[in-house]
Design a protein around this motif. Structure first.
Motif, PDB file in Angstrom:
ATOM      1  N   HIS A 107       0.877  -1.147  -0.055  1.00  0.00           N
ATOM      2  CA  HIS A 107       0.025  -0.166  -0.117  1.00  0.00           C
ATOM      3  C   HIS A 107       0.741   1.339   0.041  1.00  0.00           C
ATOM      4  N   ARG A 108       1.999   1.129   0.879  1.00  0.00           N
ATOM      5  CA  ARG A 108       3.027   2.343   0.612  1.00  0.00           C
ATOM      6  C   ARG A 108       3.568   2.654  -0.629  1.00  0.00           C
ATOM      7  N   LEU A 109       3.954   1.582  -1.270  1.00  0.00           N
ATOM      8  CA  LEU A 109       4.461   1.777  -2.530  1.00  0.00           C
ATOM      9  C   LEU A 109       3.609   2.264  -3.636  1.00  0.00           C
ATOM     10  N   LEU A 110       2.461   1.696  -3.489  1.00  0.00           N
ATOM     11  CA  LEU A 110       1.247   2.116  -4.352  1.00  0.00           C
ATOM     12  C   LEU A 110       0.816   3.543  -3.980  1.00  0.00           C
ATOM     13  N   ASN A 111       0.674   4.053  -2.859  1.00  0.00           N
ATOM     14  CA  ASN A 111       0.417   5.468  -2.562  1.00  0.00           C
ATOM     15  C   ASN A 111       1.464   6.238  -2.999  1.00  0.00           C
ATOM     16  N   LYS A 112       2.663   6.010  -3.083  1.00  0.00           N
ATOM     17  CA  LYS A 112       3.734   6.824  -3.571  1.00  0.00           C
ATOM     18  C   LYS A 112       3.488   7.027  -5.308  1.00  0.00           C
ATOM     19  N   GLU A 113       3.247   5.759  -5.788  1.00  0.00           N
ATOM     20  CA  GLU A 113       3.090   6.061  -7.062  1.00  0.00           C
ATOM     21  C   GLU A 113       1.861   6.699  -7.429  1.00  0.00           C
ATOM     22  N   ILE A 114       0.848   6.736  -6.751  1.00  0.00           N
ATOM     23  CA  ILE A 114      -0.319   7.543  -6.997  1.00  0.00           C
ATOM     24  C   ILE A 114       0.097   8.930  -6.947  1.00  0.00           C
ATOM     25  N   GLU A 115       0.750   9.186  -5.848  1.00  0.00           N
ATOM     26  CA  GLU A 115       1.157  10.684  -5.877  1.00  0.00           C
ATOM     27  C   GLU A 115       1.906  11.129  -7.003  1.00  0.00           C
ATOM     28  N   GLU A 116       2.803  10.292  -7.376  1.00  0.00           N
ATOM     29  CA  GLU A 116       3.727  10.648  -8.764  1.00  0.00           C
ATOM     30  C   GLU A 116       2.715  10.989  -9.568  1.00  0.00           C
ATOM     31  N   LEU A 117       1.833  10.108  -9.990  1.00  0.00           N
ATOM     32  CA  LEU A 117       0.856  10.042 -11.133  1.00  0.00           C
ATOM     33  C   LEU A 117      -0.068  11.417 -10.910  1.00  0.00           C
TER      34      LEU A 117
END
Length: 109
Positions: A44-54
């Motif tokens: 979830h942490r990795l996915l949240n970082k990716e969402i922020e970048e997107l």
């Protein structure tokens, strides 16, 4: 009134508490959910970082689209189109010479 947790812990040593079956099942469940599951906290942490970048990329591209729309509006005017062609593509009129002057600091490496 005595705290129920204190009452349970009062007569037992730490080894008895850790070896309790309810404690072991709870600890296993927590470790499983945090690290081993498909929907773990780390994933979830990795996915949240990716969402922020997107989302940052999305904002950048929205700004670029707005700039391009303004540029398109300007280029609908024939005088602006000619100015753009002369500046960017070094186009010229008939019987006209263009001199490009470059300074030492202006060249692209």
């Amino acid at each position: 009134m005595v705290n129920p947790l204190k009452k349970i812990i009062q007569g037992k040593s730490w080894f008895q508490i850790v070896s309790d079956k309810y404690f072991l099942v709870t600890a296993f469940f927590i470790v499983w959910m945090l690290f081993l599951d498909n929907y773990s906290y780390l994933d979830h942490r990795l996915l949240n970082k990716e969402i922020e970048e997107l989302e940052d990329n999305k904002e950048y591209y929205k700004e670029e689209i707005e700039k391009d729309k303004e540029q398109i509006k300007k280029l609908k005017n024939p005088a602006e189109t000619e100015k753009y062609a002369r500046e960017k593509y070094y186009m010229k009129r008939e019987n006209e010479d263009i001199y490009i002057i470059e300074f030492e600091g202006d060249t692209i490496q």
